[in-house]
Design a protein around this motif. Structure first.
Motif: not given
Length: 342
Positions: A204-225
């Motif tokens: 999650k951290q890696g995904f959000l960091a890259y999205a922030q770098q390119v200016g994209i807001t991410v919707q996060i849904i947390t549930d059982k894996m």
């Protein structure tokens, strides 16, 4: 007169004999394929095949980016395996790991013994212990004190006294975001598990960091894996405007979400692209086949056993070794490169 090239079987036997004479209690690098080809007057194809045979036999080990080495002659009689209570016995990653370590241990005449993580450690445990998954510090301290030979198939950022080998989950998340961005998608949803699980949190951290770098807001849904968690995520997504692309931190969530979307008439990848992680068997069986990351258990086990064979010196000196492996992205049909361009 030039000799005829050696056949693979004869070359393998000669190379095996030479390796056994050179084997010590340390890793010894062998010459390059080109040098061996000239030395044995054999084709490089035959040399490569012979090396692979000896790798499978456990006499050689190939370390990524470093070359091929002779496995040390120090023999480990028994390896003890301890699985975290958080990991279910049918977990795909754990199952693949168990299959691969069983196969390679058998080739090297190493006995495997499972250790119960609950309660005190049996006094009969004398030898390297491999921990799969997350354990609390008290248990790690107990294991380290008992044998002095502790190896974790897991990242423990705060422990510099444990040899660790693991796939780079942060990089997986970052590469997933980059892959979706490069495909033209600009509206992301992340399906994540609880932060107590390192793999989910770091992806999650890696995904959000890259999205922030390119200016994209991410919707996060947390549930059982699991599958049900993915289905619930699909239900939630269907109540609003669908994102262009989804990254699920594991394949079960991705597959459950994909199925839920399909049942409501949404097409993958035409309407929405999905990337998963772990490359479980279902990933290549579901329709469309799932783009995902492969965490190669065989490669991890080969690297782990090479560390253990030379580990008596590493542990005795109290040094900390980390082996961070890179997961491969398996491109399949669940990601579109033409939809939702800017």
């Amino acid at each position: 007169m030039k000799k005829s090239p050696l056949l693979k079987e004869k070359l393998t036997a000669q190379l095996r004999e030479q390796i056994q004479t050179l084997q010590t209690d340390q890793l010894v690098k062998i010459p390059s394929e080109r040098d061996l080809s000239e030395s044995f007057e054999a084709s490089r194809v035959s040399v490569r095949a012979a090396i692979q045979t000896l790798v499978q036999e456990g006499l050689l080990v190939q370390l990524q980016g470093k070359g091929t080495y002779i496995v040390p002659s120090v023999h480990v009689d028994t390896l003890y395996l301890m699985r975290s209570p958080d990991i279910k016995g049918n977990d795909p990653y754990y199952t693949n790991f168990l299959v691969e370590i069983t196969n390679l241990a058998a080739k090297q005449a190493i006995r495997l013994s499972m250790v119960n993580p609950e309660g005190p450690l049996d006094a009969a445990v004398k030898g390297p212990i491999i921990v799969i998954g997350q354990m609390d510090d008290a248990k790690l301290d107990e294991l380290k004190a008992a044998t002095g030979q502790l190896y974790a198939v897991q990242r423990y950022a705060h422990r510099e006294d444990i040899v660790q080998i693991y796939y780079d989950d942060y990089r997986i998340g970052s590469k997933a975001a980059k892959t979706l961005y490069d495909a033209g998608h600009r509206n992301f949803t992340l399906l994540a598990g609880p932060d107590k699980y390192d793999s989910s949190r770091l992806r999650k951290q890696g995904f959000l960091a890259y999205a922030q770098q390119v200016g994209i807001t991410v919707q996060i849904i947390t549930d059982k894996m699991n599958w049900e968690g993915g289905r619930r995520a699909a239900d939630q997504l269907l109540t609003g405007e669908l994102p262009h692309a989804i990254f699920a931190v594991n394949d079960w969530m991705a597959a459950g979400c994909l199925q839920g979307l399909r049942e409501h008439g949404r097409k993958v990848p035409d309407d929405i692209s999905i990337i998963g992680c772990d490359d479980i068997p279902l990933a290549s069986q579901i329709s469309p086949r799932l783009t995902t990351f492969s965490l190669d258990a065989k490669h991890l086990v080969e690297e782990l056993l090479s560390v253990i064979h030379r580990g008596s010196r590493t542990q005795a000196h109290g040094t900390h070794e980390q082996m961070i492996l890179t997961a491969a992205l398996i491109h399949r049909e669940s990601v579109s490169t033409t939809t939702h361009k800017e």
